[in-house]
Scaffold this motif. Structure first.
Motif, mmCIF file in Angstrom:
data_model
loop_
_atom_site.group_PDB
_atom_site.id
_atom_site.type_symbol
_atom_site.label_atom_id
_atom_site.label_comp_id
_atom_site.label_asym_id
_atom_site.label_seq_id
_atom_site.Cartn_x
_atom_site.Cartn_y
_atom_site.Cartn_z
ATOM 1 N N ALA A 342 0.833 -1.209 0.000
ATOM 2 C CA ALA A 342 0.000 0.000 0.000
ATOM 3 C C ALA A 342 0.866 1.256 0.000
ATOM 4 O O ALA A 342 0.581 2.224 -0.726
ATOM 5 C CB ALA A 342 -0.920 -0.003 1.223
ATOM 6 N N GLN A 343 1.948 1.235 0.792
ATOM 7 C CA GLN A 343 2.834 2.397 0.847
ATOM 8 C C GLN A 343 3.594 2.566 -0.469
ATOM 9 O O GLN A 343 3.839 3.697 -0.914
ATOM 10 C CB GLN A 343 3.820 2.260 2.009
ATOM 11 C CG GLN A 343 3.290 2.772 3.336
ATOM 12 C CD GLN A 343 2.337 1.775 3.999
ATOM 13 O OE1 GLN A 343 2.129 0.685 3.485
ATOM 14 N NE2 GLN A 343 1.755 2.169 5.117
ATOM 15 N N ILE A 344 3.959 1.452 -1.084
ATOM 16 C CA ILE A 344 4.654 1.522 -2.375
ATOM 17 C C ILE A 344 3.765 2.207 -3.407
ATOM 18 O O ILE A 344 4.203 3.107 -4.139
ATOM 19 C CB ILE A 344 5.080 0.120 -2.845
ATOM 20 C CG1 ILE A 344 6.224 -0.415 -1.972
ATOM 21 C CG2 ILE A 344 5.503 0.147 -4.311
ATOM 22 C CD1 ILE A 344 6.628 -1.842 -2.287
ATOM 23 N N VAL A 345 2.512 1.806 -3.461
ATOM 24 C CA VAL A 345 1.575 2.407 -4.419
ATOM 25 C C VAL A 345 1.390 3.890 -4.131
ATOM 26 O O VAL A 345 1.392 4.731 -5.044
ATOM 27 C CB VAL A 345 0.218 1.668 -4.372
ATOM 28 C CG1 VAL A 345 -0.823 2.413 -5.202
ATOM 29 C CG2 VAL A 345 0.378 0.237 -4.873
ATOM 30 N N MET A 346 1.245 4.233 -2.859
ATOM 31 C CA MET A 346 1.062 5.634 -2.481
ATOM 32 C C MET A 346 2.260 6.483 -2.899
ATOM 33 O O MET A 346 2.112 7.577 -3.456
ATOM 34 C CB MET A 346 0.865 5.747 -0.966
ATOM 35 C CG MET A 346 0.711 7.181 -0.471
ATOM 36 S SD MET A 346 0.816 7.307 1.330
ATOM 37 C CE MET A 346 2.562 6.986 1.578
ATOM 38 N N GLN A 348 4.456 5.740 -5.203
ATOM 39 C CA GLN A 348 4.475 5.792 -6.674
ATOM 40 C C GLN A 348 3.563 6.906 -7.182
ATOM 41 O O GLN A 348 3.951 7.700 -8.047
ATOM 42 C CB GLN A 348 4.005 4.457 -7.258
ATOM 43 C CG GLN A 348 5.059 3.390 -7.416
ATOM 44 C CD GLN A 348 4.482 2.176 -8.116
ATOM 45 O OE1 GLN A 348 3.678 1.433 -7.544
ATOM 46 N NE2 GLN A 348 4.869 1.987 -9.361
ATOM 47 N N ASP A 349 2.364 6.938 -6.649
ATOM 48 C CA ASP A 349 1.387 7.939 -7.082
ATOM 49 C C ASP A 349 1.882 9.359 -6.790
ATOM 50 O O ASP A 349 1.550 10.303 -7.522
ATOM 51 C CB ASP A 349 0.040 7.713 -6.398
ATOM 52 C CG ASP A 349 -0.650 6.441 -6.873
ATOM 53 O OD1 ASP A 349 -0.259 5.925 -7.949
ATOM 54 O OD2 ASP A 349 -1.568 5.962 -6.178
ATOM 55 N N ALA A 350 2.691 9.487 -5.739
ATOM 56 C CA ALA A 350 3.226 10.805 -5.369
ATOM 57 C C ALA A 350 4.461 11.168 -6.181
ATOM 58 O O ALA A 350 5.000 12.276 -6.025
ATOM 59 C CB ALA A 350 3.556 10.828 -3.882
ATOM 60 N N GLY A 351 4.915 10.250 -7.031
ATOM 61 C CA GLY A 351 6.087 10.529 -7.861
ATOM 62 C C GLY A 351 7.402 10.465 -7.117
ATOM 63 O O GLY A 351 8.405 11.034 -7.555
ATOM 64 N N LEU A 352 7.414 9.730 -5.996
ATOM 65 C CA LEU A 352 8.624 9.672 -5.173
ATOM 66 C C LEU A 352 9.428 8.394 -5.394
ATOM 67 O O LEU A 352 10.617 8.350 -5.053
ATOM 68 C CB LEU A 352 8.268 9.801 -3.682
ATOM 69 C CG LEU A 352 7.585 11.111 -3.297
ATOM 70 C CD1 LEU A 352 7.212 11.106 -1.831
ATOM 71 C CD2 LEU A 352 8.486 12.305 -3.620
ATOM 72 N N ILE A 353 8.805 7.359 -5.929
ATOM 73 C CA ILE A 353 9.510 6.121 -6.233
ATOM 74 C C ILE A 353 9.009 5.563 -7.566
ATOM 75 O O ILE A 353 7.930 5.935 -8.051
ATOM 76 C CB ILE A 353 9.339 5.034 -5.144
ATOM 77 C CG1 ILE A 353 7.871 4.615 -5.024
ATOM 78 C CG2 ILE A 353 9.899 5.481 -3.804
ATOM 79 C CD1 ILE A 353 7.662 3.381 -4.140
ATOM 80 N N THR A 354 9.796 4.676 -8.137
ATOM 81 C CA THR A 354 9.370 3.897 -9.299
ATOM 82 C C THR A 354 9.481 2.424 -8.938
ATOM 83 O O THR A 354 10.278 2.029 -8.083
ATOM 84 C CB THR A 354 10.254 4.184 -10.523
ATOM 85 O OG1 THR A 354 11.617 3.832 -10.217
ATOM 86 C CG2 THR A 354 10.166 5.644 -10.920
ATOM 87 N N LEU A 355 8.676 1.598 -9.608
ATOM 88 C CA LEU A 355 8.730 0.149 -9.406
ATOM 89 C C LEU A 355 8.650 -0.510 -10.764
ATOM 90 O O LEU A 355 7.636 -0.438 -11.450
ATOM 91 C CB LEU A 355 7.570 -0.314 -8.508
ATOM 92 C CG LEU A 355 7.557 -1.810 -8.179
ATOM 93 C CD1 LEU A 355 8.787 -2.196 -7.362
ATOM 94 C CD2 LEU A 355 6.276 -2.178 -7.417
ATOM 95 N N ASN A 356 9.751 -1.119 -11.158
ATOM 96 C CA ASN A 356 9.821 -1.855 -12.420
ATOM 97 C C ASN A 356 10.070 -3.326 -12.107
ATOM 98 O O ASN A 356 11.168 -3.704 -11.698
ATOM 99 C CB ASN A 356 10.950 -1.301 -13.304
ATOM 100 C CG ASN A 356 10.689 0.137 -13.720
ATOM 101 O OD1 ASN A 356 9.585 0.465 -14.142
ATOM 102 N ND2 ASN A 356 11.681 0.999 -13.597
ATOM 103 N N GLY A 357 9.029 -4.142 -12.274
ATOM 104 C CA GLY A 357 9.143 -5.543 -11.869
ATOM 105 C C GLY A 357 9.326 -5.607 -10.366
ATOM 106 O O GLY A 357 8.478 -5.127 -9.610
ATOM 107 N N ALA A 362 14.098 5.259 -5.740
ATOM 108 C CA ALA A 362 13.615 6.616 -5.489
ATOM 109 C C ALA A 362 13.810 7.461 -6.744
ATOM 110 O O ALA A 362 14.787 7.308 -7.467
ATOM 111 C CB ALA A 362 14.368 7.231 -4.318
ATOM 112 N N THR A 363 12.866 8.338 -6.997
ATOM 113 C CA THR A 363 13.023 9.300 -8.088
ATOM 114 C C THR A 363 13.930 10.433 -7.613
ATOM 115 O O THR A 363 14.338 10.485 -6.451
ATOM 116 C CB THR A 363 11.662 9.872 -8.496
ATOM 117 O OG1 THR A 363 11.109 10.586 -7.365
ATOM 118 C CG2 THR A 363 10.695 8.770 -8.919
#
Length: 379
Positions: A342-346, A348-357, A362-363
């Motif tokens: 849930a925190q990862i998705v949040m 991501q939506d805030a533009g603070l991290i990326t998840l590839n696979g 961190a961005t």
């Protein structure tokens, strides 16, 4: 887990204490190189016993303090002591930090002959006025000369600069950084000035006698730094470190990938895997006390087992500093920890991290708020 094994050697002596510095550094009028090298050799032997077999050394880093106050024979003596307990990897990186005011061509050549193949120069600024305010003993021309010598003598070079200094403008930093990039060193460490507790700068800041850029200007300077370095093919591979592709500091990557490293010398810290346990080592800080303890006991270490949950947290914090980020599958396998989806998705939506696979990173914006990311992901 990284397969690398680094050795950090702390040389705690300086010609002068800089007002912004909170490192374990001390001014001494005279030094007996031989006694200090013998002490370092004893701590290296203690580390080798802890490892009970040990690894091949992939990097050695002489930090300080001012390691360029060491003689070439002292540096060679430390490397010989390392070779008594470990083999060196074929491409082992051996870095020594140097200050321009202690730079001499012959001394640099002595370091190269001793086995140093990477020099990191503490330039800090290319502006004479700023260098004076930073308490540095060298001028900008001395720095330029030291860089030229280093580029001529060593196969790999790096320079350090401090920005977001008092009264510094974006235009002034752009000019300074452009010149730094023109030296064509493969690596640059570019640090924003921070006010560290217990320093002379901290006292002046409390008294209202020192003014540093506000958060907005500091963020602008950070963005300018990223853009200029990327354009010069020196992208950030860590929050404050930039390198040509393939020229990243292998030693520092060992830290950030949470590999094993020994720390020897006054105040040095280490992280070792002993059996199945992650162990933190910390050496005595005061140089003279360190020397007495090592002579008496063979080392000055305080050792503490790191619980898996805390080790996982340390690993996460280090990985978030890197542009390459963290392999979540490897992380879960190593620590048995799964980061909260849930925190990862949040984030991501805030533009603070990326998840590839399974790879999380961190961005650029995220690396500006690492404590926030850690708080959310390690909750």
């Amino acid at each position: 887990m990284s397969d690398s094994f680094g050795i950090y050697v702390h040389w705690p002596f300086c010609a002068k204490k800089c007002p912004y510095c909170d490192f374990n550094s001390h001014v001494r009028e005279t030094l007996d190189d031989k006694a200090w090298v013998e002490g370092i050799a004893k701590e290296l032997e203690a580390v080798s016993r802890m490892q009970a077999g040990g690894s091949s050394v992939t990097s050695v880093f002489f930090g300080g303090g001012t390691p360029s106050l060491m003689s070439g024979s002292a540096v060679g003596g430390v490397l010989e002591a390392i070779a008594q307990h470990w083999s060196f990897a074929a491409d082992a990186e051996v870095t020594l930090e140097a200050n321009p005011n202690s730079a001499e061509q012959e001394r640099f050549r002595d370091y190269a002959l001793a086995g140093v193949n990477r020099l990191s120069i503490g330039v800090q600024s290319l502006d004479d006025g700023a260098l004076k305010k930073l308490g540095r003993l060298h001028g900008a021309d001395e720095a330029r000369r030291a860089i030229a010598w280093a580029n001529d003598i060593f196969p790999r070079t790096s320079i350090d600069l401090i920005y977001a200094r008092p009264q510094q403008t974006a235009a002034a930093w752009e000019k300074e950084l452009r010149e730094a990039l023109s030296f064509n060193t493969e690596h640059l460490s570019l640090y924003q000035l921070t006010i560290e507790p217990g320093t002379e700068y901290a006292r002046l800041f409390r008294q209202g006698k020192l003014h540093i850029p506000d958060e907005d200007l500091s963020a602008d300077l950070y963005e300018l730094t990223q853009d200029m370095c990327e354009a010069a093919n020196r992208p950030a591979y860590e929050v404050s470190n930039h390198a040509a592709p393939g020229a990243e500091s292998r030693h520092n990557l060992t830290y950030w990938r949470y590999g094993d490293y020994a720390g020897v010398g006054p105040g040095a810290h280490g992280r070792l895997t002993v059996g199945d346990t992650r162990v933190a080592t910390k050496a005595e800080r005061l140089p003279e006390s360190w020397l007495k303890r090592v002579a008496r006991d063979g080392n000055s270490f305080e050792c503490e087992d790191i619980l898996p949950a805390e080790a996982a947290r340390e690993n996460l914090l280090m990985a978030l500093r890197l542009s390459e980020g963290l392999d979540l599958a490897a992380y879960q396998k190593r620590w048995g920890v799964e980061l909260p989806r849930a925190q990862i998705v949040m984030l991501q939506d805030a533009g603070l991290i990326t998840l590839n696979g399974s790879h999380l990173a961190a961005t650029k914006r995220g690396r500006l708020v690492l404590n926030t990311l850690l708080a959310e992901l390690a909750a």
